[in-house]
Design an enzyme around this catalytic site. Structure first.
Site, PDB file in Angstrom:
ATOM      1  N   ASP A 186     -39.570 -70.559   7.515  1.00 22.51           N
ATOM      2  CA  ASP A 186     -40.370 -70.822   8.727  1.00 22.51           C
ATOM      3  C   ASP A 186     -41.016 -69.504   9.139  1.00 22.51           C
ATOM      4  OD1 ASP A 186     -39.395 -73.738   9.779  1.00 22.51           O
ATOM      5  OD2 ASP A 186     -37.799 -72.678   8.746  1.00 22.51           O
ATOM      6  N   MET A 227     -30.530 -76.526  13.229  1.00 19.84           N
ATOM      7  CA  MET A 227     -30.536 -77.890  13.770  1.00 19.84           C
ATOM      8  C   MET A 227     -29.604 -78.786  12.949  1.00 19.84           C
ATOM      9  SD  MET A 227     -34.287 -78.603  15.278  1.00 19.84           S
ATOM     10  CE  MET A 227     -35.110 -79.023  13.759  1.00 19.84           C
ATOM     11  N   LEU A 241     -27.069 -79.283   7.246  1.00 21.25           N
ATOM     12  CA  LEU A 241     -27.097 -77.979   6.568  1.00 21.25           C
ATOM     13  C   LEU A 241     -27.248 -78.100   5.060  1.00 21.25           C
ATOM     14  CD1 LEU A 241     -24.252 -76.206   8.603  1.00 21.25           C
ATOM     15  CD2 LEU A 241     -26.728 -76.222   9.037  1.00 21.25           C
ATOM     16  N   HIS A 242     -27.966 -77.125   4.488  1.00 24.47           N
ATOM     17  CA  HIS A 242     -28.136 -77.021   3.050  1.00 24.47           C
ATOM     18  C   HIS A 242     -27.988 -75.555   2.656  1.00 24.47           C
ATOM     19  CE1 HIS A 242     -32.078 -75.572   4.133  1.00 24.47           C
ATOM     20  NE2 HIS A 242     -32.360 -76.713   4.745  1.00 24.47           N
ATOM     21  N   GLN A 264     -37.199 -67.032   6.219  1.00 29.71           N
ATOM     22  CA  GLN A 264     -38.620 -66.801   5.908  1.00 29.71           C
ATOM     23  C   GLN A 264     -39.333 -68.129   5.624  1.00 29.71           C
ATOM     24  OE1 GLN A 264     -40.560 -64.165   5.937  1.00 29.71           O
ATOM     25  NE2 GLN A 264     -42.295 -65.121   4.878  1.00 29.71           N
ATOM     26  N   HIS A 293     -29.646 -72.826   4.838  1.00 26.51           N
ATOM     27  CA  HIS A 293     -28.894 -72.432   6.035  1.00 26.51           C
ATOM     28  C   HIS A 293     -27.701 -71.551   5.648  1.00 26.51           C
ATOM     29  CE1 HIS A 293     -30.511 -76.498   7.389  1.00 26.51           C
ATOM     30  NE2 HIS A 293     -30.970 -75.693   8.336  1.00 26.51           N
ATOM     31  N   GLN A 343     -38.784 -79.106  20.806  1.00 28.62           N
ATOM     32  CA  GLN A 343     -39.695 -78.623  19.756  1.00 28.62           C
ATOM     33  C   GLN A 343     -40.278 -79.759  18.920  1.00 28.62           C
ATOM     34  OE1 GLN A 343     -36.436 -76.203  17.948  1.00 28.62           O
ATOM     35  NE2 GLN A 343     -37.346 -76.796  16.000  1.00 28.62           N
TER      36      GLN A 343
HETATM   37  P1  AMP Z   1     -33.545 -75.576  10.891  1.00 24.83           P
HETATM   38  O1  AMP Z   1     -32.181 -76.182  10.861  1.00 24.83           O
HETATM   39  O2  AMP Z   1     -34.546 -76.297  10.055  1.00 24.83           O
HETATM   40  O3  AMP Z   1     -34.032 -75.300  12.300  1.00 24.83           O
HETATM   41  O4  AMP Z   1     -33.403 -74.160  10.212  1.00 24.83           O
HETATM   42  C1  AMP Z   1     -32.484 -73.212  10.694  1.00 24.83           C
HETATM   43  C2  AMP Z   1     -32.750 -71.888  10.036  1.00 24.83           C
HETATM   44  O5  AMP Z   1     -32.603 -72.020   8.637  1.00 24.83           O
HETATM   45  C3  AMP Z   1     -34.184 -71.372  10.274  1.00 24.83           C
HETATM   46  O6  AMP Z   1     -34.135 -69.973  10.511  1.00 24.83           O
HETATM   47  C4  AMP Z   1     -34.872 -71.699   8.982  1.00 24.83           C
HETATM   48  O7  AMP Z   1     -35.940 -70.827   8.697  1.00 24.83           O
HETATM   49  C5  AMP Z   1     -33.731 -71.494   7.991  1.00 24.83           C
HETATM   50  N1  AMP Z   1     -34.009 -72.207   6.738  1.00 24.83           N
HETATM   51  C6  AMP Z   1     -34.324 -73.521   6.608  1.00 24.83           C
HETATM   52  N2  AMP Z   1     -34.582 -73.806   5.309  1.00 24.83           N
HETATM   53  C7  AMP Z   1     -34.450 -72.662   4.622  1.00 24.83           C
HETATM   54  C8  AMP Z   1     -34.596 -72.286   3.251  1.00 24.83           C
HETATM   55  N3  AMP Z   1     -34.944 -73.173   2.325  1.00 24.83           N
HETATM   56  N4  AMP Z   1     -34.383 -71.017   2.917  1.00 24.83           N
HETATM   57  C9  AMP Z   1     -34.024 -70.085   3.848  1.00 24.83           C
HETATM   58  N5  AMP Z   1     -33.874 -70.370   5.156  1.00 24.83           N
HETATM   59  C10 AMP Z   1     -34.079 -71.628   5.540  1.00 24.83           C
END
Ligand code: AMP
Length: 306
Positions: free
Chosen positions: A150, A30, A33-34, A148, A37, A61
């Site tokens: 999530d 989404m 990014l960090h 992992q 991601h 969601q």
């Molecule tokens: P999001 O942008 O929050 O929907 O996350 C996108 C993907 O990045 C999802 O598969 C998350 O599980 C993964 N993700 C988010 N934060 C982390 C993290 N700290 N470590 C590993 N994967 C992450």
């Protein structure tokens, strides 16, 4: 790096890659990014020839009183980071492109979608599985990478892929943390300095559980109580849930099945006559969600039961 906003253009770029027999890896995000991601992007880079990243803040969601409109967005910065990682294709559709007027079809993984975050965020996982199914249909990846972090989402997507026969290998990637242990999250940007300190209680609670478990505490209820005690000591944090579940089906693990050898049981599938082996889980997922101010954070650890 090519950036596409239309489904049709993204689909034809992905098909071109696949026609050239190139393994295509997808990282759905989404945005905002960090390093968490980017760890997924690096795993995709290692395991696929062509890497596609989607950036889409998926409205379906989010609940009506959640943070969809204020969710952090930074498209240009995100694209800069992805370019540096050698990403090939970015898919950044508008909400109208993904959900044109008249959209009425949903994908639901029943049962699992009502557990953990699904209990406190009704409809959340239906939104996740619907958008992931749509992304799979647009990109047709060979591999898809999920964090992992999530853990419930990962279990639900694995089940979605299995149940709907998507020809996609789901790859789970470890949680990336800040140096002090806080799990990286786009929502950490909401925290003020005091809340940022309070947020560490989630990780502390998980560490306490992990340590007690390694010292021999085998009763999940005792472990949960110990974790809850840590959270209750931090006045700025309000617990949503702290549960110990089977990472595959998200069902609570009763103490009696911890560490037991597999035993025979009749298959639960209706009409099945063959006995099947009911295996106690090898791992236990300790999952926590808590509000720090109005920001909802999640984290987890996995305990090895064997
Ligand atoms: P999001 O942008 O929050 O929907 O996350 C996108 C993907 O990045 C999802 O598969 C998350 O599980 C993964 N993700 C988010 N934060 C982390 C993290 N700290 N470590 C590993 N994967 C992450």
């Amino acid at each position: 790096m090519k950036i596409f906003k239309s489904i049709e253009e993204m689909r034809s770029a992905c098909r071109a890659a696949k026609r050239a027999d190139q393994r295509l890896g997808l990282v759905p995000t989404m945005g905002a990014l960090h390093e968490g991601h980017l760890s997924l992007v690096r795993a995709a880079r290692e395991q696929s020839k062509v890497v596609a990243v989607s950036i889409f803040v998926n409205p379906t969601q989010f609940g009506p009183n959640e943070d969809f409109s204020k969710y952090p967005r930074g498209f240009d910065r995100d694209c800069g980071l992805l370019e540096k990682e050698g990403v090939d294709l970015v898919f950044a559709p508008s909400v109208e492109e993904m959900y044109p007027d008249g959209t009425v079809t949903w994908v639901t993984v029943e049962g699992l979608s009502d557990k953990l975050c699904g209990r406190s965020r009704p409809g959340h996982f239906r939104g996740v599985t619907t958008v992931v199914a749509k992304l799979f249909n647009v990109v047709e990846p060979d591999l898809a990478f999920f964090g992992q972090k999530d853990a419930a989402q990962l279990a639900i997507i694995r089940r979605l892929v299995r149940d709907l026969n998507f020809p996609v290998k789901v790859v789970g990637c470890p949680i990336v943390r800040e140096p002090d242990g806080l799990a990286m999250s786009s929502r950490n940007a909401y925290l003020d300095p005091q809340q940022r300190r309070s947020a560490l209680a989630l990780h502390r609670a998980l560490l306490e559980i992990e340590e007690l478990f390694h010292r021999g505490e085998g009763n999940p209820q005792m472990l949960i109580c110990a974790g809850k005690r840590i959270i209750s000591q931090e006045s700025g944090v309000r617990l949503d849930y702290l549960e110990i579940v089977d990472p595959d089906n998200l069902e609570p693990i009763p103490q009696t099945t911890w560490g037991q050898p597999p035993k025979l049981a009749l298959s639960a599938v209706e009409g099945a006559v063959q006995p099947s082996v009911a295996r106690p889980p090898h791992n236990a997922l300790v999952a926590i969600a808590a509000f720090v101010g109005t920001t909802r954070l999640i984290d987890n650890v996995v305990l090895n039961l064997t």
